[in-house]
Design an enzyme around this catalytic site. Structure first.
Site, PDB file in Angstrom:
ATOM      1  N   LYS A 196       3.035  -0.599  -2.373  1.00  0.00           N
ATOM      2  CA  LYS A 196       2.362  -1.408  -1.366  1.00  0.00           C
ATOM      3  C   LYS A 196       3.054  -1.264  -0.026  1.00  0.00           C
ATOM      4  O   LYS A 196       4.270  -1.406   0.023  1.00  0.00           O
ATOM      5  CB  LYS A 196       2.400  -2.870  -1.822  1.00  0.00           C
ATOM      6  CG  LYS A 196       1.825  -3.840  -0.832  1.00  0.00           C
ATOM      7  CD  LYS A 196       1.996  -5.233  -1.358  1.00  0.00           C
ATOM      8  CE  LYS A 196       1.391  -6.193  -0.357  1.00  0.00           C
ATOM      9  NZ  LYS A 196       1.604  -7.557  -0.715  1.00  0.00           N
ATOM     10  N   LYS A 238       7.616  -2.307  -2.540  1.00  0.00           N
ATOM     11  CA  LYS A 238       6.904  -3.067  -1.514  1.00  0.00           C
ATOM     12  C   LYS A 238       7.689  -2.950  -0.219  1.00  0.00           C
ATOM     13  O   LYS A 238       8.851  -3.362  -0.151  1.00  0.00           O
ATOM     14  CB  LYS A 238       6.766  -4.527  -1.931  1.00  0.00           C
ATOM     15  CG  LYS A 238       6.089  -5.372  -0.856  1.00  0.00           C
ATOM     16  CD  LYS A 238       5.821  -6.788  -1.312  1.00  0.00           C
ATOM     17  CE  LYS A 238       5.138  -7.576  -0.217  1.00  0.00           C
ATOM     18  NZ  LYS A 238       4.841  -8.954  -0.622  1.00  0.00           N
ATOM     19  N   ARG A 263      -1.172 -12.541   6.315  1.00  0.00           N
ATOM     20  CA  ARG A 263      -0.380 -13.722   6.687  1.00  0.00           C
ATOM     21  C   ARG A 263      -1.219 -14.687   7.512  1.00  0.00           C
ATOM     22  O   ARG A 263      -1.011 -15.899   7.465  1.00  0.00           O
ATOM     23  CB  ARG A 263       0.900 -13.295   7.412  1.00  0.00           C
ATOM     24  CG  ARG A 263       1.842 -12.533   6.453  1.00  0.00           C
ATOM     25  CD  ARG A 263       3.100 -12.023   7.144  1.00  0.00           C
ATOM     26  NE  ARG A 263       3.865 -11.139   6.259  1.00  0.00           N
ATOM     27  CZ  ARG A 263       4.912 -10.429   6.639  1.00  0.00           C
ATOM     28  NH1 ARG A 263       5.339 -10.494   7.889  1.00  0.00           N
ATOM     29  NH2 ARG A 263       5.551  -9.659   5.773  1.00  0.00           N
ATOM     30  N   LYS A 291      11.221  -9.769   6.851  1.00  0.00           N
ATOM     31  CA  LYS A 291      11.467  -9.696   5.406  1.00  0.00           C
ATOM     32  C   LYS A 291      12.285  -8.455   5.029  1.00  0.00           C
ATOM     33  O   LYS A 291      12.265  -8.014   3.890  1.00  0.00           O
ATOM     34  CB  LYS A 291      10.121  -9.733   4.668  1.00  0.00           C
ATOM     35  CG  LYS A 291       9.336 -11.047   4.902  1.00  0.00           C
ATOM     36  CD  LYS A 291       8.134 -11.189   3.964  1.00  0.00           C
ATOM     37  CE  LYS A 291       7.479 -12.560   4.110  1.00  0.00           C
ATOM     38  NZ  LYS A 291       6.370 -12.758   3.131  1.00  0.00           N
ATOM     39  N   TYR A 302      -9.473  -5.039  -0.705  1.00  0.00           N
ATOM     40  CA  TYR A 302     -10.480  -5.963  -0.169  1.00  0.00           C
ATOM     41  C   TYR A 302     -11.835  -5.286  -0.048  1.00  0.00           C
ATOM     42  O   TYR A 302     -12.834  -5.938   0.216  1.00  0.00           O
ATOM     43  CB  TYR A 302     -10.014  -6.499   1.195  1.00  0.00           C
ATOM     44  CG  TYR A 302      -8.656  -7.166   1.089  1.00  0.00           C
ATOM     45  CD1 TYR A 302      -8.550  -8.449   0.566  1.00  0.00           C
ATOM     46  CD2 TYR A 302      -7.486  -6.492   1.443  1.00  0.00           C
ATOM     47  CE1 TYR A 302      -7.309  -9.053   0.413  1.00  0.00           C
ATOM     48  CE2 TYR A 302      -6.244  -7.087   1.299  1.00  0.00           C
ATOM     49  CZ  TYR A 302      -6.170  -8.368   0.780  1.00  0.00           C
ATOM     50  OH  TYR A 302      -4.940  -8.961   0.619  1.00  0.00           O
ATOM     51  N   SER A 328      -4.198  -5.717   3.635  1.00  0.00           N
ATOM     52  CA  SER A 328      -5.070  -6.329   4.635  1.00  0.00           C
ATOM     53  C   SER A 328      -5.197  -5.505   5.910  1.00  0.00           C
ATOM     54  O   SER A 328      -6.301  -5.295   6.414  1.00  0.00           O
ATOM     55  CB  SER A 328      -4.554  -7.731   4.960  1.00  0.00           C
ATOM     56  OG  SER A 328      -3.210  -7.684   5.405  1.00  0.00           O
ATOM     57  N   GLU A 365      14.120   1.141  -7.662  1.00  0.00           N
ATOM     58  CA  GLU A 365      13.319  -0.050  -7.990  1.00  0.00           C
ATOM     59  C   GLU A 365      12.488   0.193  -9.252  1.00  0.00           C
ATOM     60  O   GLU A 365      12.382  -0.681 -10.118  1.00  0.00           O
ATOM     61  CB  GLU A 365      12.383  -0.409  -6.819  1.00  0.00           C
ATOM     62  CG  GLU A 365      13.086  -0.979  -5.595  1.00  0.00           C
ATOM     63  CD  GLU A 365      13.546  -2.426  -5.801  1.00  0.00           C
ATOM     64  OE1 GLU A 365      13.290  -2.998  -6.875  1.00  0.00           O
ATOM     65  OE2 GLU A 365      14.158  -2.987  -4.867  1.00  0.00           O
TER      66      GLU A 365
HETATM   67  C1  PBG Z   1       3.711 -12.139  -0.107  1.00  0.00           C
HETATM   68  C2  PBG Z   1       2.571 -11.175  -0.140  1.00  0.00           C
HETATM   69  C3  PBG Z   1       2.143 -10.461   0.971  1.00  0.00           C
HETATM   70  C4  PBG Z   1       1.048  -9.717   0.581  1.00  0.00           C
HETATM   71  C5  PBG Z   1       0.824  -9.981  -0.769  1.00  0.00           C
HETATM   72  N1  PBG Z   1       1.801 -10.883  -1.210  1.00  0.00           N
HETATM   73  C6  PBG Z   1       2.616 -10.475   2.381  1.00  0.00           C
HETATM   74  C7  PBG Z   1       4.033 -10.455   2.669  1.00  0.00           C
HETATM   75  O1  PBG Z   1       4.860  -9.905   1.938  1.00  0.00           O
HETATM   76  O2  PBG Z   1       4.381 -11.017   3.720  1.00  0.00           O
HETATM   77  C8  PBG Z   1       0.278  -8.815   1.511  1.00  0.00           C
HETATM   78  C9  PBG Z   1      -1.087  -8.396   1.099  1.00  0.00           C
HETATM   79  C10 PBG Z   1      -1.913  -7.827   2.182  1.00  0.00           C
HETATM   80  O3  PBG Z   1      -1.473  -7.596   3.322  1.00  0.00           O
HETATM   81  O4  PBG Z   1      -3.091  -7.593   1.895  1.00  0.00           O
HETATM   82  N2  PBG Z   1       4.306 -12.500  -1.275  1.00  0.00           N
END
Ligand code: PBG
Length: 324
Positions: free
Chosen positions: A247, A194, A204, A216, A312, A273, A232
């Protein structure tokens, strides 16, 4: 010229015969946003066509999706600020609306595959995925919170837990907690690679979960790195993950392919997203054909080696598929 690749493209029938990759509604997990209350359906401003639902309306939406053949759903909760604290204690309160909704969804539709999110950020007053102390994210103490939330979600009947937090050692820690309480059948889809990505912006917004300070980057991966994804993934395999997830998806197709070629576990990709909103925004302006851009990007994710796609677009894909 003896070799003419165009011969295999000369009609739709031949093109279909030689088609190497195809998408099915069975490949998809549909991520959905949950809010407390009843009769709520609020569009996410930065994700046209995507809503935050209260559980009553979410059940209706799930039923509609199941009629289209979608059988897997990943539910994310949006919590009001008042319920957030530094330790994300609301995440394992058995009476919290998220756990109650998961229970109700699974009870109403036992045949569907229900996935949940394991991370502190929706419940954290710091907006981070781990415990924050002196501006730092504390790894090992976070594991205990993740394990408590995992057990609560498993107890609610979730089929697949999705640890999305990127703390070290969390898959093994959660696996052990689950097994010790008899949840040996609860699966783990690890967010293996990720990345610290700009493409999570609209998500968010949907959850009001942006970090209150900093970013992050001390836990999510550097977009420049590929070999680190192998480190990982080795850990997740050894710690008992059932799926490895990459991701975001589209800017990381090489990572999907790398994991696909290196591991035997099923690879999942999260078409996040921002990837959704980019296509929606340019289609709304008439700058590109939204349906075709959607199909092409979903296909590229599958072609690069992902068997499972969290998107989505899942429902829209299913609707288009049905018309064909
Ligand atoms: C956080 C989480 C995130 C997403 C899924 N779980 C955002 C982040 O790490 O800040 C993002 C999913 C998306 O953008 O569709 N635990």
């Amino acid at each position: 010229m003896h070799i003419r690749p165009r011969r295999n493209r000369k009609s739709e029938a031949i093109r279909n015969l030689v088609e190497e990759t195809s998408l099915s509604v069975k490949d998809f997990i549909f991520p959905m946003f949950l809010v407390d209350g009843t009769d709520q359906k609020i569009e996410v401003a930065s994700m046209p066509g995507i809503y935050r639902y209260s559980v009553d309306l979410m059940l209706k939406e799930i039923e509609e999706c199941m009629k289209l053949g979608i059988m897997a759903f990943d539910v994310f909760p949006a919590y009001p600020e008042a319920l957030k604290d530094k330790m994300a204690t609301e995440s394992y309160n058995p009476e919290t609306f998220y756990l109650k909704a998961l229970r109700e969804i699974k009870k109403t539709f036992p045949e569907l595959c229900l996935m949940s999110d394991v991370a502190m950020d929706p419940y954290s007053s710091d907006g981070h995925d781990g415990i924050v102390r002196d501006g730092k994210i504390i790894n090992d103490e976070t594991l205990e919170v993740l394990a408590r939330m995992s057990l609560a979600q498993a107890e609610a009947g979730v089929d697949i837990l999705g640890p999305s937090d990127m703390m070290d050692g969390r898959v093994g820690y959660i696996r052990e907690a689950l097994d010790s309480q008899g949840f040996t059948d609860t699966s783990i889809m690890s967010y293996t690679a990720k990345y610290a990505s700009a493409f999570y912006g609209p998500f968010r917004d949907a959850l009001d979960s942006a970090p209150k300070f900093g970013d992050k980057k001390t836990y999510q991966m550097n977009p420049a790195n590929a070999m680190e994804a192998l480190i990982e993934a080795d850990l997740d395999v050894a710690e008992g993950a059932d799926f490895l997830m990459v991701k975001p998806a589209l800017a990381y197709l090489d990572i999907i392919k790398l994991l696909r070629d290196t591991y035997s576990l099923p690879i999942a990709a999260y078409n996040v997203s921002g990837e959704y909103s980019m296509i929606k925004a340019s289609a709304a302006k008439g700058w590109l054909d939204g349906d075709r851009a959607m199909l092409e990007s979903l296909l590229s994710i599958k072609r690069s080696g992902a068997k499972v796609i969290l998107s989505y677009f899942a429902k829209e894909f299913a609707l288009i598929q049905r018309e064909k």
